[in-house]
Design a protein around this motif. Structure first.
Motif, PDB file in Angstrom:
ATOM      1  N   ALA A   1      11.154  14.821 -14.999  1.00 39.93           N
ATOM      2  CA  ALA A   1      11.993  15.125 -13.731  1.00 39.93           C
ATOM      3  C   ALA A   1      11.012  15.401 -12.642  1.00 39.93           C
ATOM      4  O   ALA A   1      11.368  14.931 -11.559  1.00 39.93           O
ATOM      5  N   THR A   2       9.570  16.021 -12.861  1.00 38.62           N
ATOM      6  CA  THR A   2       8.870  16.306 -11.821  1.00 38.62           C
ATOM      7  C   THR A   2       8.296  14.883 -11.272  1.00 38.62           C
ATOM      8  O   THR A   2       8.352  14.592  -9.816  1.00 38.62           O
ATOM      9  N   PHE A   3       8.279  13.979 -12.040  1.00 36.69           N
ATOM     10  CA  PHE A   3       7.815  12.557 -11.477  1.00 36.69           C
ATOM     11  C   PHE A   3       8.972  11.839 -10.423  1.00 36.69           C
ATOM     12  O   PHE A   3       8.582  11.544  -9.563  1.00 36.69           O
ATOM     13  N   ALA A   4      10.176  12.008 -11.153  1.00 42.29           N
ATOM     14  CA  ALA A   4      11.221  11.482 -10.208  1.00 42.29           C
ATOM     15  C   ALA A   4      11.434  12.316  -8.827  1.00 42.29           C
ATOM     16  O   ALA A   4      11.630  11.710  -7.903  1.00 42.29           O
ATOM     17  N   ALA A   5      11.429  13.757  -9.007  1.00 41.49           N
ATOM     18  CA  ALA A   5      11.687  14.233  -7.810  1.00 41.49           C
ATOM     19  C   ALA A   5      10.232  14.121  -6.759  1.00 41.49           C
ATOM     20  O   ALA A   5      10.319  14.257  -5.537  1.00 41.49           O
ATOM     21  N   ALA A   6       9.243  13.943  -7.293  1.00 42.65           N
ATOM     22  CA  ALA A   6       8.002  13.797  -6.371  1.00 42.65           C
ATOM     23  C   ALA A   6       7.804  12.358  -5.762  1.00 42.65           C
ATOM     24  O   ALA A   6       7.481  12.374  -4.557  1.00 42.65           O
ATOM     25  N   VAL A   7       8.353  11.568  -6.468  1.00 39.27           N
ATOM     26  CA  VAL A   7       8.486  10.113  -5.940  1.00 39.27           C
ATOM     27  C   VAL A   7       9.364  10.145  -4.725  1.00 39.27           C
ATOM     28  O   VAL A   7       9.242   9.661  -3.522  1.00 39.27           O
TER      29      VAL A   7
ATOM     30  N   LEU B   1       0.459  11.694 -10.221  1.00 37.57           N
ATOM     31  CA  LEU B   1      -0.427  12.777 -10.016  1.00 37.57           C
ATOM     32  C   LEU B   1       0.248  14.138 -10.080  1.00 37.57           C
ATOM     33  O   LEU B   1      -0.096  15.141 -10.815  1.00 37.57           O
ATOM     34  N   THR B   2       1.599  14.248  -9.801  1.00 43.82           N
ATOM     35  CA  THR B   2       2.286  15.386  -9.432  1.00 43.82           C
ATOM     36  C   THR B   2       2.706  15.705 -10.856  1.00 43.82           C
ATOM     37  O   THR B   2       2.765  16.893 -11.317  1.00 43.82           O
ATOM     38  N   ALA B   3       3.338  14.489 -11.469  1.00 45.88           N
ATOM     39  CA  ALA B   3       3.838  14.845 -12.943  1.00 45.88           C
ATOM     40  C   ALA B   3       2.986  15.110 -13.928  1.00 45.88           C
ATOM     41  O   ALA B   3       3.024  15.860 -14.509  1.00 45.88           O
ATOM     42  N   LEU B   4       1.518  14.497 -13.779  1.00 45.96           N
ATOM     43  CA  LEU B   4       0.458  14.937 -14.607  1.00 45.96           C
ATOM     44  C   LEU B   4       0.155  16.354 -14.480  1.00 45.96           C
ATOM     45  O   LEU B   4      -0.005  17.178 -15.399  1.00 45.96           O
ATOM     46  N   GLY B   5       0.075  16.963 -13.185  1.00 43.13           N
ATOM     47  CA  GLY B   5      -0.456  18.311 -13.053  1.00 43.13           C
ATOM     48  C   GLY B   5       0.789  19.261 -13.522  1.00 43.13           C
ATOM     49  O   GLY B   5       0.630  20.193 -14.226  1.00 43.13           O
ATOM     50  N   ALA B   6       2.135  18.740 -13.302  1.00 41.97           N
ATOM     51  CA  ALA B   6       3.387  19.601 -14.003  1.00 41.97           C
ATOM     52  C   ALA B   6       3.171  19.423 -15.533  1.00 41.97           C
ATOM     53  O   ALA B   6       3.565  20.494 -16.090  1.00 41.97           O
TER      54      ALA B   6
ATOM     55  N   LEU C   1       0.966  -1.157  -0.029  1.00 36.15           N
ATOM     56  CA  LEU C   1       0.039  -0.170  -0.113  1.00 36.15           C
ATOM     57  C   LEU C   1       0.885   1.308   0.007  1.00 36.15           C
ATOM     58  O   LEU C   1       0.509   2.046  -0.842  1.00 36.15           O
ATOM     59  N   ARG C   2       1.863   1.335   0.882  1.00 32.87           N
ATOM     60  CA  ARG C   2       2.872   2.387   0.908  1.00 32.87           C
ATOM     61  C   ARG C   2       3.502   2.771  -0.448  1.00 32.87           C
ATOM     62  O   ARG C   2       3.583   3.973  -0.976  1.00 32.87           O
ATOM     63  N   THR C   3       3.833   1.663  -1.244  1.00 30.09           N
ATOM     64  CA  THR C   3       4.422   1.785  -2.453  1.00 30.09           C
ATOM     65  C   THR C   3       3.452   2.201  -3.384  1.00 30.09           C
ATOM     66  O   THR C   3       3.672   3.261  -4.293  1.00 30.09           O
ATOM     67  N   ALA C   4       2.523   1.800  -3.311  1.00 29.76           N
ATOM     68  CA  ALA C   4       1.406   2.245  -4.394  1.00 29.76           C
ATOM     69  C   ALA C   4       0.811   3.569  -4.021  1.00 29.76           C
ATOM     70  O   ALA C   4       0.720   4.510  -4.995  1.00 29.76           O
ATOM     71  N   ILE C   5       0.837   4.243  -2.925  1.00 29.80           N
ATOM     72  CA  ILE C   5       0.353   5.506  -2.534  1.00 29.80           C
ATOM     73  C   ILE C   5       1.478   6.560  -3.032  1.00 29.80           C
ATOM     74  O   ILE C   5       1.425   7.361  -3.673  1.00 29.80           O
ATOM     75  N   ILE C   6       2.819   5.864  -2.904  1.00 31.21           N
ATOM     76  CA  ILE C   6       4.092   6.849  -3.405  1.00 31.21           C
ATOM     77  C   ILE C   6       3.870   7.075  -4.905  1.00 31.21           C
ATOM     78  O   ILE C   6       4.168   8.027  -5.485  1.00 31.21           O
ATOM     79  N   LEU C   7       3.984   5.985  -5.434  1.00 30.94           N
ATOM     80  CA  LEU C   7       3.856   6.018  -7.015  1.00 30.94           C
ATOM     81  C   LEU C   7       2.532   6.665  -7.513  1.00 30.94           C
ATOM     82  O   LEU C   7       2.803   7.416  -8.628  1.00 30.94           O
ATOM     83  N   LEU C   8       1.474   6.757  -6.996  1.00 29.14           N
ATOM     84  CA  LEU C   8       0.189   7.290  -7.330  1.00 29.14           C
ATOM     85  C   LEU C   8       0.578   8.858  -7.176  1.00 29.14           C
ATOM     86  O   LEU C   8       0.294   9.778  -8.135  1.00 29.14           O
TER      87      LEU C   8
END
Length: 53
Positions: free
Chosen positions: A39-45, A24-29, A13-20
């Motif tokens: 780059a945003t996806f990697a930074a957000a994870v 979502l952050t990468a999609l917003g950016a 569950l923790r892994t799924a939440i972090i990836l989700l």
């Protein structure tokens, strides 16, 4: 033979939440700027991994 009565999850569950949250952050950016998506996806994870740990 696989026990179908108690299947194991593919991700914790923790892994799924972090990836989700990273997706979502990468999609917003990505909506704001096309080049910052990867780059945003990697930074957000990394950020959410640190926060949730």
């Amino acid at each position: 033979m696989v026990n179908s009565q108690n299947p194991q999850p593919l991700l914790a569950l923790r892994t799924a939440i972090i990836l989700l949250l990273g997706v979502l952050t990468a999609l917003g950016a990505g909506v704001l700027t096309v080049l910052a998506g990867g780059a945003t996806f990697a930074a957000a994870v990394l950020f959410f991994h640190t926060i949730i740990a």
